[in-house]
Scaffold this motif. Structure first.
Motif, PDB file in Angstrom:
ATOM      1  N   UNK A 115       8.385  11.449   7.873  1.00 44.35           N
ATOM      2  CA  UNK A 115       9.674  10.948   8.364  1.00 44.35           C
ATOM      3  C   UNK A 115      10.792  11.322   7.401  1.00 44.35           C
ATOM      4  N   UNK A 116      10.495  11.271   6.112  1.00 40.44           N
ATOM      5  CA  UNK A 116      11.510  11.636   5.124  1.00 40.44           C
ATOM      6  C   UNK A 116      11.845  13.118   5.211  1.00 40.44           C
ATOM      7  N   UNK A 117      10.823  13.957   5.430  1.00 42.11           N
ATOM      8  CA  UNK A 117      11.059  15.397   5.545  1.00 42.11           C
ATOM      9  C   UNK A 117      11.927  15.698   6.765  1.00 42.11           C
ATOM     10  N   UNK A 118      11.628  15.044   7.879  1.00 44.79           N
ATOM     11  CA  UNK A 118      12.444  15.258   9.083  1.00 44.79           C
ATOM     12  C   UNK A 118      13.857  14.723   8.868  1.00 44.79           C
ATOM     13  N   UNK A 119      13.957  13.589   8.177  1.00 47.13           N
ATOM     14  CA  UNK A 119      15.281  13.041   7.887  1.00 47.13           C
ATOM     15  C   UNK A 119      16.107  13.978   7.024  1.00 47.13           C
ATOM     16  N   UNK A 120      15.445  14.663   6.088  1.00 43.41           N
ATOM     17  CA  UNK A 120      16.163  15.610   5.232  1.00 43.41           C
ATOM     18  C   UNK A 120      16.675  16.793   6.044  1.00 43.41           C
ATOM     19  N   UNK A 121      15.883  17.270   7.000  1.00 44.28           N
ATOM     20  CA  UNK A 121      16.323  18.365   7.865  1.00 44.28           C
ATOM     21  C   UNK A 121      17.499  17.918   8.727  1.00 44.28           C
ATOM     22  N   UNK A 122      17.423  16.718   9.273  1.00 45.71           N
ATOM     23  CA  UNK A 122      18.515  16.207  10.102  1.00 45.71           C
ATOM     24  C   UNK A 122      19.782  16.046   9.279  1.00 45.71           C
ATOM     25  N   UNK A 123      19.645  15.548   8.063  1.00 47.29           N
ATOM     26  CA  UNK A 123      20.814  15.387   7.201  1.00 47.29           C
ATOM     27  C   UNK A 123      21.424  16.737   6.846  1.00 47.29           C
ATOM     28  N   UNK A 124      20.588  17.743   6.651  1.00 44.28           N
ATOM     29  CA  UNK A 124      21.091  19.087   6.372  1.00 44.28           C
ATOM     30  C   UNK A 124      21.887  19.611   7.576  1.00 44.28           C
ATOM     31  N   UNK A 125      21.385  19.379   8.780  1.00 46.62           N
ATOM     32  CA  UNK A 125      22.121  19.802   9.976  1.00 46.62           C
ATOM     33  C   UNK A 125      23.439  19.043  10.101  1.00 46.62           C
ATOM     34  N   UNK A 126      23.455  17.796   9.689  1.00 42.11           N
ATOM     35  CA  UNK A 126      24.716  17.048   9.704  1.00 42.11           C
ATOM     36  C   UNK A 126      25.705  17.620   8.690  1.00 42.11           C
ATOM     37  N   UNK A 127      25.212  18.054   7.543  1.00 43.89           N
ATOM     38  CA  UNK A 127      26.087  18.693   6.557  1.00 43.89           C
ATOM     39  C   UNK A 127      26.682  19.983   7.126  1.00 43.89           C
ATOM     40  N   UNK A 128      25.889  20.740   7.860  1.00 39.22           N
ATOM     41  CA  UNK A 128      26.396  21.960   8.490  1.00 39.22           C
ATOM     42  C   UNK A 128      27.472  21.603   9.508  1.00 39.22           C
ATOM     43  N   UNK A 129      27.239  20.518  10.265  1.00 38.56           N
ATOM     44  CA  UNK A 129      28.236  20.081  11.246  1.00 38.56           C
ATOM     45  C   UNK A 129      29.531  19.667  10.553  1.00 38.56           C
ATOM     46  N   UNK A 130      29.421  18.939   9.458  1.00 43.40           N
ATOM     47  CA  UNK A 130      30.612  18.497   8.732  1.00 43.40           C
ATOM     48  C   UNK A 130      31.388  19.679   8.166  1.00 43.40           C
ATOM     49  N   UNK A 131      30.688  20.767   7.896  1.00 44.65           N
ATOM     50  CA  UNK A 131      31.358  21.980   7.420  1.00 44.65           C
ATOM     51  C   UNK A 131      31.992  22.765   8.565  1.00 44.65           C
ATOM     52  N   UNK A 132      31.863  22.263   9.811  1.00 38.44           N
ATOM     53  CA  UNK A 132      32.446  22.932  10.961  1.00 38.44           C
ATOM     54  C   UNK A 132      31.670  24.157  11.403  1.00 38.44           C
ATOM     55  N   UNK A 133      30.357  24.192  11.130  1.00 40.78           N
ATOM     56  CA  UNK A 133      29.588  25.406  11.382  1.00 40.78           C
ATOM     57  C   UNK A 133      28.378  25.177  12.285  1.00 40.78           C
ATOM     58  N   UNK A 134      28.348  24.053  12.987  1.00 39.62           N
ATOM     59  CA  UNK A 134      27.218  23.788  13.874  1.00 39.62           C
ATOM     60  C   UNK A 134      27.675  23.873  15.317  1.00 39.62           C
ATOM     61  N   UNK A 135      26.914  24.574  16.145  1.00 34.04           N
ATOM     62  CA  UNK A 135      27.274  24.777  17.552  1.00 34.04           C
ATOM     63  C   UNK A 135      26.873  23.609  18.442  1.00 34.04           C
ATOM     64  N   UNK A 136      25.900  22.825  18.011  1.00 35.30           N
ATOM     65  CA  UNK A 136      25.375  21.767  18.867  1.00 35.30           C
ATOM     66  C   UNK A 136      25.153  20.521  18.034  1.00 35.30           C
ATOM     67  N   UNK A 137      24.642  19.469  18.654  1.00 38.04           N
ATOM     68  CA  UNK A 137      24.424  18.220  17.940  1.00 38.04           C
ATOM     69  C   UNK A 137      23.390  18.407  16.836  1.00 38.04           C
ATOM     70  N   UNK A 138      23.564  17.731  15.690  1.00 37.60           N
ATOM     71  CA  UNK A 138      22.598  17.874  14.602  1.00 37.60           C
ATOM     72  C   UNK A 138      21.168  17.549  15.018  1.00 37.60           C
ATOM     73  N   UNK A 139      21.005  16.538  15.876  1.00 38.02           N
ATOM     74  CA  UNK A 139      19.653  16.152  16.294  1.00 38.02           C
ATOM     75  C   UNK A 139      18.964  17.283  17.051  1.00 38.02           C
ATOM     76  N   UNK A 140      19.696  17.929  17.960  1.00 38.27           N
ATOM     77  CA  UNK A 140      19.114  19.039  18.715  1.00 38.27           C
ATOM     78  C   UNK A 140      18.868  20.235  17.802  1.00 38.27           C
ATOM     79  N   UNK A 141      19.811  20.510  16.917  1.00 38.35           N
ATOM     80  CA  UNK A 141      19.636  21.625  15.983  1.00 38.35           C
ATOM     81  C   UNK A 141      18.386  21.423  15.134  1.00 38.35           C
TER      82      UNK A 141
END
Length: 240
Positions: A115-141
């Motif tokens: 669960x922690x490993x998946x949470x780290x991946x999700x948080x990384x996708x959220x960081x990409x979103x905050x940088x304005x570089x994600x095309x879709x929702x962090x959860x789907x990414x």
């Protein structure tokens, strides 16, 4: 300090699995390697399934420790790329562990480290979103990246290809291009921010509001806004 019987059993099972090349490992072999009797193994783990569940948890802990040790490059998209490579390398280096971790659906909740490993991946996708570089929702990414990363790794374990590194890189880049936009740094690999349109903006705002209310809006209004943003980003997700 002398290892406890439980630790000895767990370490012996991990060693035997790592050396098994995918062949079955018996509890008798584990007991012999750990220097304990079968009643001791069953006392600590219940049965063979309980032992292997504990081994899976141990494998995830090893994987997570490696990810933490790698640190961050400062570019979340480059971190995602490096995380993909580390995931594949872990699977190819520990095929028996990896097959237990990802190869077979398991009953019950996943280990805490999983669960922690998946949470780290999700948080990384959220960081990409905050940088304005994600095309879709962090959860789907995160789901897309993990599904592709796992599929490639299991494929390479089952049938090691002569050009395995190229296969992994090309799949990695295709998935990252599908969920991210190009950045100004060297790590940007997307086709450009203009392709993302409102979807990237919606993903960025959704990530910013993941753990807080929108300024000037009530909690219920924030929930409604999050739903609208999710619908926009889902509409911009790569077509299946």
């Amino acid at each position: 300090m002398t290892a406890s019987p439980r630790e000895r059993i767990l370490q012996a099972a991990a060693r035997l699995l790592a050396a098994s090349g995918g062949a079955p490992v018996s509890t008798r072999a584990v007991c012999e390697a750990a220097g304990v009797g079968a009643p001791t193994l069953y006392h600590h783990f219940g049965d063979k399934q309980g032992l292997f569940d504990a081994v899976v948890a141990h494998g995830f802990e090893q994987y997570l420790a490696g990810k933490k040790a790698a640190g961050s490059t400062g570019d979340p998209v480059e971190d995602l790329r490096r995380g993909w490579d580390a995931h594949v390398e872990f699977g190819r280096t520990h095929p028996a562990f990896y097959a237990l971790m990802y190869g077979t659906p398991r009953p019950g909740p996943p280990p805490a480290a999983a669960r922690e490993a998946h949470g780290a991946l999700l948080e990384l996708c959220r960081r990409i979103a905050l940088a304005g570089r994600l095309r879709t929702a962090p959860e789907l990414a995160a789901q897309m990246v993990l599904a592709a990363n796992t599929g490639v790794t299991l494929s390479l374990i089952a049938d090691p290809a002569p050009d395995a590194d190229r296969l992994s890189r090309r799949t990695r880049d295709a998935i990252i291009d599908a969920v991210t936009t190009a950045g100004t740094g060297a790590a940007g690999t997307g086709t450009g921010p203009s392709d993302a349109g409102p979807h990237s903006a919606a993903a960025t705002l959704a990530a910013a509001l993941a753990h807080r209310d929108a300024p000037g809006l009530t909690a219920n209004e924030t929930l409604l806004l999050r739903d609208w943003l999710r619908r926009i980003t889902d509409n911009g997700a790569p077509a299946g």
